[in-house]
Design a protein around this motif. Structure first.
Motif, short mmCIF file in Angstrom:
data_model
loop_
_atom_site.label_atom_id
_atom_site.label_comp_id
_atom_site.label_asym_id
_atom_site.label_seq_id
_atom_site.Cartn_x
_atom_site.Cartn_y
_atom_site.Cartn_z
N GLN A 126 69.52 -39.27 99.14
CA GLN A 126 69.00 -38.30 98.19
C GLN A 126 67.56 -38.61 97.79
O GLN A 126 66.71 -37.72 97.69
N GLN A 127 67.27 -39.89 97.56
CA GLN A 127 65.90 -40.27 97.22
C GLN A 127 64.96 -40.04 98.40
O GLN A 127 63.82 -39.61 98.23
N ALA A 128 65.46 -40.33 99.61
CA ALA A 128 64.64 -40.11 100.80
C ALA A 128 64.32 -38.63 100.98
O ALA A 128 63.22 -38.28 101.44
N GLN A 129 65.24 -37.76 100.62
CA GLN A 129 64.99 -36.32 100.72
C GLN A 129 63.89 -35.89 99.74
O GLN A 129 63.00 -35.10 100.09
N VAL A 130 63.95 -36.39 98.52
CA VAL A 130 62.91 -36.09 97.54
C VAL A 130 61.57 -36.66 98.02
O VAL A 130 60.52 -36.00 97.92
N ASP A 131 61.60 -37.87 98.58
CA ASP A 131 60.38 -38.47 99.10
C ASP A 131 59.79 -37.64 100.24
O ASP A 131 58.56 -37.55 100.37
N MET A 132 60.65 -37.04 101.04
CA MET A 132 60.17 -36.18 102.12
C MET A 132 59.36 -35.01 101.56
O MET A 132 58.26 -34.69 102.05
N ILE A 133 59.86 -34.37 100.51
CA ILE A 133 59.13 -33.26 99.90
C ILE A 133 57.78 -33.73 99.38
O ILE A 133 56.74 -33.11 99.63
N ASP A 134 57.79 -34.84 98.65
CA ASP A 134 56.54 -35.34 98.07
C ASP A 134 55.54 -35.76 99.14
O ASP A 134 54.33 -35.52 99.00
N GLU A 135 56.02 -36.38 100.22
CA GLU A 135 55.12 -36.79 101.29
C GLU A 135 54.51 -35.58 102.00
O GLU A 135 53.34 -35.60 102.38
N VAL A 136 55.31 -34.54 102.19
CA VAL A 136 54.80 -33.33 102.84
C VAL A 136 53.72 -32.68 101.97
O VAL A 136 52.67 -32.25 102.46
N LEU A 137 53.99 -32.58 100.67
CA LEU A 137 53.00 -32.01 99.76
C LEU A 137 51.71 -32.83 99.78
O LEU A 137 50.60 -32.28 99.79
N LYS A 138 51.86 -34.14 99.79
CA LYS A 138 50.69 -35.03 99.83
C LYS A 138 49.92 -34.84 101.12
O LYS A 138 48.68 -34.74 101.12
N TRP A 139 50.64 -34.80 102.24
CA TRP A 139 50.01 -34.63 103.55
C TRP A 139 49.21 -33.33 103.61
O TRP A 139 48.13 -33.27 104.19
N ALA A 140 49.76 -32.26 102.99
CA ALA A 140 49.11 -30.95 103.04
C ALA A 140 48.03 -30.79 101.98
O ALA A 140 47.38 -29.75 101.92
N GLY A 141 47.86 -31.78 101.13
CA GLY A 141 46.82 -31.71 100.11
C GLY A 141 47.14 -30.76 98.97
O GLY A 141 46.22 -30.21 98.34
N VAL A 142 48.42 -30.58 98.69
CA VAL A 142 48.81 -29.68 97.60
C VAL A 142 48.73 -30.43 96.28
O VAL A 142 49.44 -31.42 96.06
N THR A 143 47.89 -29.97 95.39
CA THR A 143 47.72 -30.61 94.08
C THR A 143 48.12 -29.71 92.93
O THR A 143 48.14 -30.14 91.78
N GLY A 144 48.48 -28.48 93.24
CA GLY A 144 48.94 -27.56 92.22
C GLY A 144 49.58 -26.34 92.86
O GLY A 144 49.22 -25.98 93.99
N VAL A 145 50.53 -25.75 92.17
CA VAL A 145 51.23 -24.56 92.68
C VAL A 145 51.39 -23.57 91.53
O VAL A 145 51.82 -23.95 90.44
N THR A 146 51.04 -22.31 91.80
CA THR A 146 51.28 -21.25 90.82
C THR A 146 52.56 -20.50 91.15
O THR A 146 53.44 -20.33 90.31
N SER A 147 52.66 -20.06 92.41
CA SER A 147 53.87 -19.37 92.86
C SER A 147 54.16 -19.76 94.30
O SER A 147 53.24 -19.87 95.11
#
Length: 231
Positions: free
Chosen positions: A101-122
């Protein structure tokens, strides 16, 4: 494979697995080898049966109905085993053991980091499962809202139940819809998210075209998908 906004190539559909049958005389002479080949053939047949409904190579009369039916029937099992996230985890080499479960959450965070996502509106979560990615991202970026789509009525219902139970119903909602014909206006989302769903799409060009259509100018399109190559 991770695909950025400009990527339009997804992995090809998985080819059917070949099996081999030995005659009785061959089995007598090579009983150990025969048992091994039979076991491999059985595994191949089972895997082919599981994967075929998700690929454009499968002889399925109605692909969308097949996918929806599979996830209607199996989502409860996935939730029992994996929790709210129906995707693989991130396990970098040389790190301490952690729960899936933690690895799954880490996957989301790593993908966001890789893509340079620093904020989301929608955001739109294409192939949302039971909404785990959407809820995590909405929590991560206060003020964000999420729409999730899936072919499975069972998944959409369960995603909305979990979201309401978490007090997030005003920020995220989930519905039955086709990723190849999304029910959203052009330029609706600054984050278009597809985590392990693109491999199921029979028309990859149309799939990517829909992702691009609903993405707002300057937004991010993120595709994470299984890869297959012939060695």
């Amino acid at each position: 494979m991770l695909a950025s906004q400009r990527s339009t190539q997804l992995a090809p559909a998985r080819p059917a697995l070949a099996t081999r049958t030995l005659t009785s005389s061959q089995c007598t002479r090579q009983s150990r080898k025969c048992r091994s080949v039979r076991a491999q053939a059985a595994r191949a047949t089972l895997m082919d049966t599981l994967v075929r409904p998700f690929t454009s190579l499968g002889q399925v009369a109605n692909l969308k109905e097949g996918i929806a039916s599979f996830y209607d029937q199996s989502s409860g099992l996935w939730e029992d085993m994996w929790g709210e996230h129906m995707h693989h985890g991130y396990y970098p080499q040389g790190t301490a053991p952690k729960s899936h479960q933690q690895a799954q959450v880490d996957m989301i965070d790593e993908v966001l980091k890789w893509a340079g996502v620093t904020g989301v509106t929608s955001m739109v979560d294409v192939g949302c499962g039971i909404g785990g990615s959407s809820r995590h991202i909405v929590r991560k970026f206060p003020g964000a809202s999420a729409k999730g789509i899936t072919l499975s009525p069972v998944q959409a219902k369960r995603a909305n139940e979990i979201t309401a139970g978490a007090g997030m119903g005003a920020n995220a909602s989930f519905q039955v819809a086709d990723a190849l014909a999304q029910p959203f206006p052009d330029s609706s989302f600054d984050l278009v998210w597809s985590l392990e769903s693109g491999e199921h799409m029979p028309d990859k060009k149309k799939f990517v075209g829909e992702l691009a259509r609903v993405a707002a100018p300057g937004g991010r399109i993120i595709i994470v998908t299984w890869c297959h190559r012939v060695l």
